[in-house]
Design a protein around this motif. Structure first.
Motif, PDB file in Angstrom:
ATOM      1  N   LEU A  13      61.365  37.225   9.827  1.00 17.28           N
ATOM      2  CA  LEU A  13      61.470  38.678   9.025  1.00 17.28           C
ATOM      3  C   LEU A  13      63.586  37.814   8.554  1.00 17.28           C
ATOM      4  CD1 LEU A  13      60.709  41.018  12.427  1.00 17.28           C
ATOM      5  CD2 LEU A  13      59.561  40.036  10.008  1.00 17.28           C
ATOM      6  N   GLY A  14      63.677  39.638   7.573  1.00 23.48           N
ATOM      7  CA  GLY A  14      64.326  39.287   6.836  1.00 23.48           C
ATOM      8  C   GLY A  14      63.879  40.458   5.939  1.00 23.48           C
ATOM      9  N   ASP A  15      65.589  40.109   4.097  1.00 24.96           N
ATOM     10  CA  ASP A  15      64.908  41.012   4.196  1.00 24.96           C
ATOM     11  C   ASP A  15      64.601  41.228   2.741  1.00 24.96           C
ATOM     12  OD1 ASP A  15      66.686  39.495   2.718  1.00 24.96           O
ATOM     13  OD2 ASP A  15      68.628  41.003   2.131  1.00 24.96           O
ATOM     14  N   VAL A  16      63.299  40.398   2.884  1.00 30.30           N
ATOM     15  CA  VAL A  16      62.333  40.069   1.587  1.00 30.30           C
ATOM     16  C   VAL A  16      61.487  40.078   1.660  1.00 30.30           C
ATOM     17  CG1 VAL A  16      64.730  39.607   0.024  1.00 30.30           C
ATOM     18  CG2 VAL A  16      63.234  37.916   1.012  1.00 30.30           C
ATOM     19  N   ASN A  17      59.834  39.548   1.048  1.00 35.42           N
ATOM     20  CA  ASN A  17      58.911  38.817   1.231  1.00 35.42           C
ATOM     21  C   ASN A  17      58.760  38.274   0.549  1.00 35.42           C
ATOM     22  OD1 ASN A  17      57.996  41.470   3.493  1.00 35.42           O
ATOM     23  ND2 ASN A  17      57.689  42.358   1.265  1.00 35.42           N
ATOM     24  N   GLU A  18      58.455  36.762   0.588  1.00 33.89           N
ATOM     25  CA  GLU A  18      58.626  35.814  -0.014  1.00 33.89           C
ATOM     26  C   GLU A  18      59.256  34.662   0.273  1.00 33.89           C
ATOM     27  OE1 GLU A  18      62.259  36.232  -2.444  1.00 33.89           O
ATOM     28  OE2 GLU A  18      63.507  34.436  -1.176  1.00 33.89           O
ATOM     29  N   GLN A  19      58.385  33.228   0.496  1.00 34.50           N
ATOM     30  CA  GLN A  19      58.714  31.652   0.624  1.00 34.50           C
ATOM     31  C   GLN A  19      60.280  31.742   0.599  1.00 34.50           C
ATOM     32  OE1 GLN A  19      55.424  31.850   2.787  1.00 34.50           O
ATOM     33  NE2 GLN A  19      55.847  29.867   2.426  1.00 34.50           N
ATOM     34  N   GLN A  20      59.976  30.921   1.858  1.00 36.55           N
ATOM     35  CA  GLN A  20      61.932  30.115   2.020  1.00 36.55           C
ATOM     36  C   GLN A  20      61.803  28.952   2.566  1.00 36.55           C
ATOM     37  OE1 GLN A  20      64.732  32.789   3.256  1.00 36.55           O
ATOM     38  NE2 GLN A  20      64.387  34.646   2.162  1.00 36.55           N
ATOM     39  N   GLU A  21      62.761  28.647   2.342  1.00 32.38           N
ATOM     40  CA  GLU A  21      63.063  27.002   3.286  1.00 32.38           C
ATOM     41  C   GLU A  21      63.929  26.917   4.637  1.00 32.38           C
ATOM     42  OE1 GLU A  21      64.278  23.606   0.849  1.00 32.38           O
ATOM     43  OE2 GLU A  21      61.793  23.153   0.263  1.00 32.38           O
ATOM     44  N   ILE A  22      62.836  26.836   5.770  1.00 32.37           N
ATOM     45  CA  ILE A  22      64.410  27.133   6.352  1.00 32.37           C
ATOM     46  C   ILE A  22      64.759  25.601   7.237  1.00 32.37           C
ATOM     47  CG2 ILE A  22      62.413  26.315   8.560  1.00 32.37           C
ATOM     48  CD1 ILE A  22      63.534  28.987  10.459  1.00 32.37           C
ATOM     49  N   ASN A  23      66.142  25.733   7.654  1.00 35.04           N
ATOM     50  CA  ASN A  23      67.025  24.939   8.306  1.00 35.04           C
ATOM     51  C   ASN A  23      65.992  23.768   9.329  1.00 35.04           C
ATOM     52  OD1 ASN A  23      68.211  24.385   5.300  1.00 35.04           O
ATOM     53  ND2 ASN A  23      69.039  26.111   6.684  1.00 35.04           N
ATOM     54  N   ILE A  24      65.307  22.507   9.822  1.00 40.58           N
ATOM     55  CA  ILE A  24      65.364  22.711  11.185  1.00 40.58           C
ATOM     56  C   ILE A  24      65.929  22.011  11.857  1.00 40.58           C
ATOM     57  CG2 ILE A  24      63.309  21.753  12.385  1.00 40.58           C
ATOM     58  CD1 ILE A  24      61.321  22.873  10.715  1.00 40.58           C
ATOM     59  N   SER A  25      66.345  21.704  13.281  1.00 40.38           N
ATOM     60  CA  SER A  25      67.842  21.477  13.611  1.00 40.38           C
ATOM     61  C   SER A  25      67.250  20.294  14.866  1.00 40.38           C
ATOM     62  CB  SER A  25      68.264  22.658  14.678  1.00 40.38           C
ATOM     63  OG  SER A  25      69.490  22.475  15.348  1.00 40.38           O
ATOM     64  N   ALA A  26      67.362  19.585  14.720  1.00 46.21           N
ATOM     65  CA  ALA A  26      67.084  18.760  16.039  1.00 46.21           C
ATOM     66  C   ALA A  26      66.717  19.602  17.628  1.00 46.21           C
ATOM     67  CB  ALA A  26      68.400  17.415  16.504  1.00 46.21           C
ATOM     68  N   HIS A  27      67.368  20.187  17.658  1.00 49.32           N
ATOM     69  CA  HIS A  27      67.217  21.387  19.310  1.00 49.32           C
ATOM     70  C   HIS A  27      67.186  22.691  18.118  1.00 49.32           C
ATOM     71  CE1 HIS A  27      68.495  23.935  22.459  1.00 49.32           C
ATOM     72  NE2 HIS A  27      68.970  24.815  21.680  1.00 49.32           N
ATOM     73  N   THR A  28      65.130  22.979  18.201  1.00 49.43           N
ATOM     74  CA  THR A  28      64.758  23.573  17.852  1.00 49.43           C
ATOM     75  C   THR A  28      65.191  24.889  17.651  1.00 49.43           C
ATOM     76  OG1 THR A  28      62.934  23.562  19.231  1.00 49.43           O
ATOM     77  CG2 THR A  28      62.322  22.788  17.256  1.00 49.43           C
ATOM     78  N   PRO A  29      66.116  25.455  18.410  1.00 56.61           N
ATOM     79  CA  PRO A  29      66.432  26.814  18.816  1.00 56.61           C
ATOM     80  C   PRO A  29      67.653  27.124  18.298  1.00 56.61           C
ATOM     81  CG  PRO A  29      66.283  26.574  20.899  1.00 56.61           C
ATOM     82  CD  PRO A  29      66.009  25.079  19.807  1.00 56.61           C
ATOM     83  N   SER A  30      68.423  26.428  17.020  1.00 63.60           N
ATOM     84  CA  SER A  30      69.405  26.094  16.039  1.00 63.60           C
ATOM     85  C   SER A  30      68.959  25.744  14.898  1.00 63.60           C
ATOM     86  CB  SER A  30      70.738  24.898  16.748  1.00 63.60           C
ATOM     87  OG  SER A  30      70.941  24.906  17.596  1.00 63.60           O
ATOM     88  N   SER A  31      67.574  26.161  14.894  1.00 61.46           N
ATOM     89  CA  SER A  31      66.659  25.997  13.457  1.00 61.46           C
ATOM     90  C   SER A  31      67.119  27.563  12.584  1.00 61.46           C
ATOM     91  CB  SER A  31      65.877  26.057  13.038  1.00 61.46           C
ATOM     92  OG  SER A  31      65.006  25.072  13.981  1.00 61.46           O
ATOM     93  N   SER A  32      67.941  27.977  11.450  1.00 61.93           N
ATOM     94  CA  SER A  32      68.521  28.491  10.941  1.00 61.93           C
ATOM     95  C   SER A  32      68.234  28.543   8.917  1.00 61.93           C
ATOM     96  CB  SER A  32      69.089  29.416  10.847  1.00 61.93           C
ATOM     97  OG  SER A  32      70.546  30.175  10.586  1.00 61.93           O
TER      98      SER A  32
END
Length: 232
Positions: free
Chosen positions: A87-106
């Motif tokens: 969820l965010g402020d737009v409706n679109e496809q984006q790339e998320i950065n996946i962390s080695a510790h997944t709860p830290s992904s952003s």
């Protein structure tokens, strides 16, 4: 022993928070019918809040496909609806950065302080995900009752708020991760989140949990609780 185990995981960038359901009467007394679990990861909060509010319907949002699959598996025995999106402020496809510790992904880049304090959380890959506005998703959820919004999205909290202002105006309460120092680049810190929420009628009730910098003990971030004065 518990503190020893927490310290071991902390050095690996894993935060273990102890929250006992018997100490959550304040939340039970809000008589919530639904909980929107935004940033569900693999179902940690969904399972916790189910223990506290066993009759509440939980709607969990998680964009990373591998985490979403685990979320579905980990919550199959409780009353959870799962959606594979951010969820965010737009409706679109984006790339998320996946962390080695997944709860830290952003969706944001990680700040230097984060990698200094939480070892082993560096980004390891990216993934294309769907981002939607809460105000656009909410009518599809068929919610008819009192609901709380929980937001834990690694620095993207203000975007969730901005894309869900109308929904938040009718929510009972918000439990949101707020940072006091920049852990993700361009994130809005506590004061900014506070201003956004009080601007639509919320009041700050305190921090549910707090996480400290192990080096000097200063508070890095917290789970902050707000209630909607227009609904209470």
């Amino acid at each position: 022993m518990i503190k020893f185990i927490q310290d071991i995981f902390y050095k690996m960038g894993v935060i273990i928070k102890l929250v006992r359901p018997e100490n959550n009467k304040w939340l039970q007394n809000r008589n919530l019918d639904y909980v929107l679990d935004i940033g569900a990861n693999v179902g940690q909060y969904a399972n916790l809040v189910h223990e506290i509010l066993p009759t509440a319907k939980i709607i969990s949002f998680e964009p990373i496909k591998a985490c979403f699959d685990e979320l579905v598996e980990n919550t199959k025995c409780i009353n959870v609806k799962t959606l594979n999106c951010a969820l965010g402020d737009v409706n679109e496809q984006q790339e998320i950065n996946i962390s080695a510790h997944t709860p830290s992904s952003s969706l944001l880049n990680m700040a230097d302080l984060h990698t200094e304090v939480f070892a082993g959380t560096d980004y390891v890959k990216k993934e294309s995900i769907t981002v939607r506005r809460l105000d656009d998703v909410f009518p599809e959820l068929n919610i008819s009752g009192k609901f709380m919004v929980k937001v834990d999205v690694q620095g993207f909290e203000d975007r969730v708020i901005k894309g869900g202002l109308e929904t938040l105006k009718i929510a009972d309460s918000v439990l949101i991760e707020t940072s006091f120092e920049e852990l993700y680049k361009d994130q809005l810190l506590f004061d900014g989140i506070y201003q956004l929420l009080i601007g639509i009628g919320y009041v700050f009730q305190g921090n549910y949990t707090q996480t400290f910098n192990k080096e000097d003990g200063r508070i890095l971030y917290a789970e902050s609780f707000f209630i909607n004065t227009a609904k209470n």
